[in-house]
Design an enzyme around this catalytic site. Structure first.
Site, PDB file in Angstrom:
ATOM      1  CB  THR A  65      -0.854  -0.058   1.292  1.00  0.00           C
ATOM      2  OG1 THR A  65      -1.717  -1.180   1.188  1.00  0.00           O
ATOM      3  CG2 THR A  65      -1.662   1.197   1.531  1.00  0.00           C
ATOM      4  NE  ARG A  96      -9.310  -6.958   2.841  1.00  0.00           N
ATOM      5  CZ  ARG A  96      -8.268  -6.155   2.982  1.00  0.00           C
ATOM      6  NH1 ARG A  96      -7.941  -5.321   2.015  1.00  0.00           N
ATOM      7  NH2 ARG A  96      -7.559  -6.156   4.079  1.00  0.00           N
ATOM      8  CB  ILE A  97     -14.020  -2.795   2.225  1.00  0.00           C
ATOM      9  CG1 ILE A  97     -14.861  -2.638   0.952  1.00  0.00           C
ATOM     10  CG2 ILE A  97     -13.569  -1.428   2.751  1.00  0.00           C
ATOM     11  CD1 ILE A  97     -16.164  -1.905   1.137  1.00  0.00           C
ATOM     12  CG  ASP A 114      -5.986  -0.606   6.484  1.00  0.00           C
ATOM     13  OD1 ASP A 114      -5.824  -1.595   5.746  1.00  0.00           O
ATOM     14  OD2 ASP A 114      -5.123   0.288   6.624  1.00  0.00           O
ATOM     15  CB  THR A 138       1.160   0.250   5.010  1.00  0.00           C
ATOM     16  OG1 THR A 138       1.353  -0.851   4.134  1.00  0.00           O
ATOM     17  CG2 THR A 138       2.414   0.453   5.835  1.00  0.00           C
ATOM     18  N   GLY A 139      -0.381  -2.392   6.114  1.00  0.00           N
ATOM     19  CA  GLY A 139      -0.283  -3.660   6.842  1.00  0.00           C
ATOM     20  C   GLY A 139      -1.577  -4.442   6.712  1.00  0.00           C
ATOM     21  CD  GLU A 140      -4.052  -9.202   9.719  1.00  0.00           C
ATOM     22  OE1 GLU A 140      -3.067  -9.302  10.456  1.00  0.00           O
ATOM     23  OE2 GLU A 140      -5.150  -9.739   9.963  1.00  0.00           O
ATOM     24  N   GLY A 141      -5.053  -5.135   6.862  1.00  0.00           N
ATOM     25  CA  GLY A 141      -6.197  -4.249   7.029  1.00  0.00           C
ATOM     26  C   GLY A 141      -7.150  -4.669   8.129  1.00  0.00           C
TER      27      GLY A 141
HETATM   28  N1  GLY Z   1      -3.609  -2.245   4.353  1.00  0.00           N
HETATM   29  C1  GLY Z   1      -4.065  -2.660   3.117  1.00  0.00           C
HETATM   30  C2  GLY Z   1      -5.159  -3.640   3.167  1.00  0.00           C
HETATM   31  O1  GLY Z   1      -5.227  -4.450   4.071  1.00  0.00           O
HETATM   32  O2  GLY Z   1      -5.968  -3.615   2.297  1.00  0.00           O
END
Ligand code: GLY
Length: 304
Positions: free
Chosen positions: A196, A224-225, A227, A246-249
């Site tokens: 990201t 899927r949406i 963060d 940035t990272g695991e949404g």
């Molecule tokens: N941070 C990007 C996502 O998980 O979509």
């Protein structure tokens, strides 16, 4: 008039395990975007214009996971999302599920400036894009050969890829000392899930702004949406700070990280670094479902 500041990210730093050429390309692109932002700030552009300008540039280059080069859905398509926030008046705009908009961050800006809403998604967002006359391209434009290879890898490993590193089981990795790219069906693939992008600025008037743009996770479900388009989760700006995550949404959403940093600064009176450390410790680590498998939780976000 005071000083200004800018931070640009293409994920949380440059992974030292990436092949050297890839690290160099990432550094060069980030430096070019940083310099673009600095010139704009020296020309007294407002913070909100600078973050949009910089993120547009990152979206246009296929190196990172936004615009062209976006991660692919499980169906091999691209669904992009972005958000932007102006600390002055806490105005914001966000978009999700874009399939043809060349620069999602500019559509998020138009949602903020030209619609009565804060967030538009999927066909409604695409309709709005057409009404506004923004540049549209075929979905194929966003899809790179490298990402097709990454999707194949993700499907074979039966996983969704995080921004940063693939949890490979049974595949060669580009760990320390391994410089050659992985090959799959003759296609060279660096063991790398693109990341990201985001930009945070304080302009010379002391106004903060933040912008984030992404293709999401490789092999994500359609619809899927994450963060990145969610104000308060992936992006936030107010009069004390701007944040782009940035990272695991899913973990960032659970922790409402971007707003938490601002809240800790506002209500607890902490400085930026202390606020970030506090939020990572109290909200992110405890919220990450993948923390057993991934040890990169401290790399989840970058901000100014
Ligand atoms: N941070 C990007 C996502 O998980 O979509």
């Amino acid at each position: 008039m005071g000083g200004w500041a800018i931070a640009v990210h293409g994920g949380a730093g440059v992974d030292p395990n990436l092949p050297p050429q890839r690290q160099e390309e990432a550094k060069q692109l980030l430096t070019r975007c940083l310099n673009l932002g600095i010139s704009a700030l020296r020309s007294n552009l407002p913070a909100i214009d600078v973050v949009e300008l910089v993120v547009r540039e990152l979206e246009t280059d296929p190196l990172f996971n936004s615009g062209r080069g976006s991660a692919l859905t499980e169906k091999g398509t691209v669904e992009m999302e972005a958000s932007i926030m102006d600390g002055k008046g806490r105005r914001c705009g966000a978009v999700s599920g874009l399939t043809t908009v060349k620069n999602p961050i500019s559509l998020a800006r138009l949602v903020m400036d030209k619609s009565p809403h804060s967030y538009l998604a999927f066909s409604g967002a695409e309709d709005f894009a057409r009404q506004q006359g923004v540049e549209l391209v075929d979905n194929e434009y966003f899809i790179t050969e490298e990402n097709k290879g990454m999707l194949k890898l993700a499907k074979e490993a039966n996983t969704i890829l995080f921004d940063y590193r693939i949890p490979l089981v049974g595949y060669e990795t580009c760990g320390a000392g391994v410089e050659s790219p992985l090959h799959m069906n003759g296609l060279p693939i660096s063991v790398y899930a693109p990341e990201t992008v985001g930009c945070v600025v304080v302009d010379s008037q002391g106004i903060c702004a933040a912008a984030t743009s992404t293709g999401g996770l490789m092999n994500k479900m359609t619809g899927r949406i994450g963060d990145s388009p969610l104000i308060g989760a992936g992006t936030y700006a107010c009069d004390v700070c701007g944040v782009s995550c940035t990272g695991e949404g899913e973990a960032i959403i659970r922790g409402t990280l971007a707003r938490e940093v601002a809240a800790v600064m506002e209500y607890k009176g902490l400085g930026l670094q202390d606020a970030v450390d506090f939020v990572i410790k109290e909200r992110l680590v405890s919220g990450s479902r993948e923390r057993e498998r991934h040890t990169q939780t401290d790399r989840h976000f970058l901000l100014s």
